[in-house]
Design a protein around this motif. Structure first.
Motif, PDB file in Angstrom:
ATOM      1  N   SER A 116     -16.603 -43.040  78.471  1.00  0.00           N
ATOM      2  CA  SER A 116     -17.383 -44.263  78.712  1.00  0.00           C
ATOM      3  C   SER A 116     -16.527 -45.505  78.528  1.00  0.00           C
ATOM      4  N   HIS A 117     -15.687 -45.478  77.502  1.00  0.00           N
ATOM      5  CA  HIS A 117     -14.810 -46.623  77.248  1.00  0.00           C
ATOM      6  C   HIS A 117     -13.882 -46.846  78.440  1.00  0.00           C
ATOM      7  N   GLU A 118     -13.285 -45.763  78.944  1.00  0.00           N
ATOM      8  CA  GLU A 118     -12.359 -45.883  80.074  1.00  0.00           C
ATOM      9  C   GLU A 118     -13.114 -46.295  81.336  1.00  0.00           C
ATOM     10  N   TYR A 119     -14.351 -45.817  81.468  1.00  0.00           N
ATOM     11  CA  TYR A 119     -15.162 -46.181  82.631  1.00  0.00           C
ATOM     12  C   TYR A 119     -15.421 -47.690  82.631  1.00  0.00           C
ATOM     13  N   GLN A 120     -15.817 -48.219  81.483  1.00  0.00           N
ATOM     14  CA  GLN A 120     -16.086 -49.658  81.381  1.00  0.00           C
ATOM     15  C   GLN A 120     -14.814 -50.477  81.622  1.00  0.00           C
ATOM     16  N   HIS A 121     -13.692 -49.949  81.126  1.00  0.00           N
ATOM     17  CA  HIS A 121     -12.406 -50.626  81.317  1.00  0.00           C
ATOM     18  C   HIS A 121     -12.068 -50.706  82.809  1.00  0.00           C
ATOM     19  N   GLN A 122     -12.221 -49.583  83.521  1.00  0.00           N
ATOM     20  CA  GLN A 122     -11.910 -49.564  84.945  1.00  0.00           C
ATOM     21  C   GLN A 122     -12.887 -50.441  85.728  1.00  0.00           C
ATOM     22  N   GLY A 179     -14.471 -53.097  84.593  1.00  0.00           N
ATOM     23  CA  GLY A 179     -14.143 -54.495  84.334  1.00  0.00           C
ATOM     24  C   GLY A 179     -12.953 -54.948  85.168  1.00  0.00           C
ATOM     25  N   HIS A 180     -11.944 -54.090  85.243  1.00  0.00           N
ATOM     26  CA  HIS A 180     -10.760 -54.406  86.045  1.00  0.00           C
ATOM     27  C   HIS A 180     -11.148 -54.545  87.526  1.00  0.00           C
ATOM     28  N   LEU A 181     -12.005 -53.627  87.985  1.00  0.00           N
ATOM     29  CA  LEU A 181     -12.432 -53.641  89.376  1.00  0.00           C
ATOM     30  C   LEU A 181     -13.233 -54.903  89.685  1.00  0.00           C
ATOM     31  N   GLN A 182     -14.066 -55.292  88.754  1.00  0.00           N
ATOM     32  CA  GLN A 182     -14.930 -56.460  88.971  1.00  0.00           C
ATOM     33  C   GLN A 182     -14.097 -57.730  89.130  1.00  0.00           C
ATOM     34  N   LYS A 183     -12.962 -57.785  88.437  1.00  0.00           N
ATOM     35  CA  LYS A 183     -12.100 -58.969  88.535  1.00  0.00           C
ATOM     36  C   LYS A 183     -11.288 -58.985  89.831  1.00  0.00           C
ATOM     37  N   GLU A 212     -13.515 -42.900  89.419  1.00  0.00           N
ATOM     38  CA  GLU A 212     -13.411 -41.552  88.856  1.00  0.00           C
ATOM     39  C   GLU A 212     -11.958 -41.050  88.914  1.00  0.00           C
ATOM     40  N   ASP A 213     -11.298 -41.220  90.074  1.00  0.00           N
ATOM     41  CA  ASP A 213      -9.915 -40.763  90.222  1.00  0.00           C
ATOM     42  C   ASP A 213      -8.989 -41.436  89.216  1.00  0.00           C
ATOM     43  N   GLU A 214      -9.199 -42.717  88.992  1.00  0.00           N
ATOM     44  CA  GLU A 214      -8.338 -43.451  88.064  1.00  0.00           C
ATOM     45  C   GLU A 214      -8.568 -43.002  86.625  1.00  0.00           C
ATOM     46  N   ILE A 215      -9.826 -42.729  86.278  1.00  0.00           N
ATOM     47  CA  ILE A 215     -10.130 -42.237  84.929  1.00  0.00           C
ATOM     48  C   ILE A 215      -9.465 -40.881  84.697  1.00  0.00           C
ATOM     49  N   LEU A 216      -9.601 -39.993  85.676  1.00  0.00           N
ATOM     50  CA  LEU A 216      -8.980 -38.667  85.550  1.00  0.00           C
ATOM     51  C   LEU A 216      -7.464 -38.789  85.465  1.00  0.00           C
TER      52      LEU A 216
END
Length: 429
Positions: free
Chosen positions: A33-39, A41-45, A71-75
């Motif tokens: 979940s932490h990595e999902y939110q991080h990705q 947030g980055h995507l939103q910017k 998903e690919d970036e998290i994996l």
């Protein structure tokens, strides 16, 4: 089956065989979940959608469009680190990059997947010294020496041009220009000038050999033939071929006289010394052949004394190299493939056994031994030693492979030196 917990991940190790493990890995939901939110947030910017300025697109629309990318970036970020941590926890040494399977990903659940890990077998050493090897008495007869002298005379022979009217006979050397064609196209390598042929040497197709017999210098002959269906040149196998051959010269090989002068021309004091030297060379060569046979026998005994499972990837790599060396493919004849696979497995077994013995006996490779081998390889390939050495040292895999090969040979020679030799009579195995 065992379970471990360290830092964030959970692992469960299943033993499939002595050379294969499966590690089931679970990364906690909190980390995912932490990595999902991080990705996100980055995507939103950074991401933009038509009609919206960068950073202003609705989150729901971004998720819908870029969910697979997230998903690919998290994996990509979580799996490699978890793999290494799991392997470290399980204290395994993979023989190659483990395969990742059964990946299960949800943004609000733990991330789980499996690692298929091939490992080296545990080899318990049996007694490897004092093994008995067969040894034959090496005797060199006068007949052997005469044959050796005959080879030496042939090597020092010279070609003499024969008269223009000479009819080509068996063993004559013929210099020709030729063109070989099939279906109107010149064959690969099928156009040659000043090409030497020794009639009857089986170096050219038998139809060409036969057509040359009885012909004279200056004549042109035409040979039509069918290439055998099992010919090694697959592109022309089974096809008709047309050869046009122009005979330019006919020569015969003349041999020197076996006398004192011949011996002196070779830098020796007498014919007797030459005979002695030839006998010694034959004896040395037979000793080398016997030594190779004995070491093969020794390796067979070591393999029989040390049964263990072999990692499949190591056999596959060795088989690939073996097929390349022998110009074969995976589609080769099944019998050839079976033989090649057995050979590859035997080589892997030999390597693993010798590595284990080297570890126990503390046999290593010195810098001088590395230099000596590199120097030999460079000389064989006509290269500069220092440049070749730098090329080797710049490539860690190349360096390790060379060092392993030297250590393996050194270890086998050491075991060989500890063996016992049992004399057998000629004809016995």
């Amino acid at each position: 089956m065992s379970e471990h917990k360290k830092n964030e991940i959970k692992i469960e190790v299943e033993t499939v065989s002595t050379v294969k493990k499966i590690i089931r890995i679970e990364i906690p939901q909190e980390t995912v979940s932490h990595e999902y939110q991080h990705q996100l947030g980055h995507l939103q910017k950074e991401a933009s959608l038509p009609g919206f300025r960068p950073g202003k697109a609705p989150l729901s629309m971004l998720i819908k469009k870029y969910e697979k990318n997230i998903e690919d970036e998290i994996l990509r970020k979580l799996i490699p680190a978890a793999c290494q941590e799991a392997i470290d926890q399980a204290k395994l040494s993979p023989v190659e990059m483990p395969a990742i399977t059964d990946v299960s990903f949800k943004k609000d659940a733990p991330l789980s997947f499996c690692l298929d890990v091939d490992i080296l077998p545990e080899i318990t050493l049996s007694n490897y010294t004092g093994l008995i090897l067969p040894q034959k008495e090496i005797a060199v007869t006068e007949e052997d020496i005469e044959k050796g002298l005959g080879v030496l005379l042939d090597q020092n022979g010279y070609l003499e041009a024969l008269p223009d009217g000479h009819l080509i006979a068996d063993a004559d050397y013929v210099i020709v220009d030729f063109v070989g064609e099939s279906a109107g196209k010149t064959l690969a390598g099928g156009k040659q000038k000043d090409y030497p042929i020794q009639v009857g040497s089986n170096k050219v197709r038998p139809e060409i050999d036969a057509a040359l017999l009885g012909k004279k210098k200056g004549e042109q002959i035409v040979v039509d033939l069918t290439i055998p269906a099992d010919d090694s040149e697959k592109e022309i196998a089974g096809k008709l071929a047309h050869f046009t051959i122009e005979i330019k010269e006919i020569k015969a090989k003349r041999l020197p006289v076996l006398d004192e002068e011949f011996a002196k021309d070779l830098g020796l004091s007498s014919l007797a010394e030459l005979r002695e030297k030839v006998g010694h060379s034959i004896s040395e060569e037979r000793e080398k052949i016997q030594g190779r046979y004995q070491k093969n026998n020794l390796m067979d005994q070591l393999i029989a004394l040390h049964p263990f499972e072999v990692p499949a990837p190591m056999v596959a790599r060795e088989l690939k190299a073996l097929l390349h060396q022998n110009n074969l493919t995976q589609n080769a004849d099944p019998e050839k493939m079976k033989a090649a696979t057995l050979t590859a497995e035997g080589r892997v077994r030999s390597t693993l056994i010798l590595t284990r013995v080297a570890e126990k006996e503390k046999i290593d490779v010195s810098e001088e031994e590395m230099d000596q081998t590199i120097r030999q390889v460079a000389a064989r390939d006509g290269g500069d030693f220092e440049k070749y050495k730098q090329d080797v040292l710049k490539n860690p895999d190349w360096t390790d492979n060379l060092k392993d090969a030297i250590r393996g040979e050194k270890t086998l020679n050491w075991i060989y030196s500890q063996s016992k030799f049992e004399t057998v009579m000629e004809g016995e195995k």
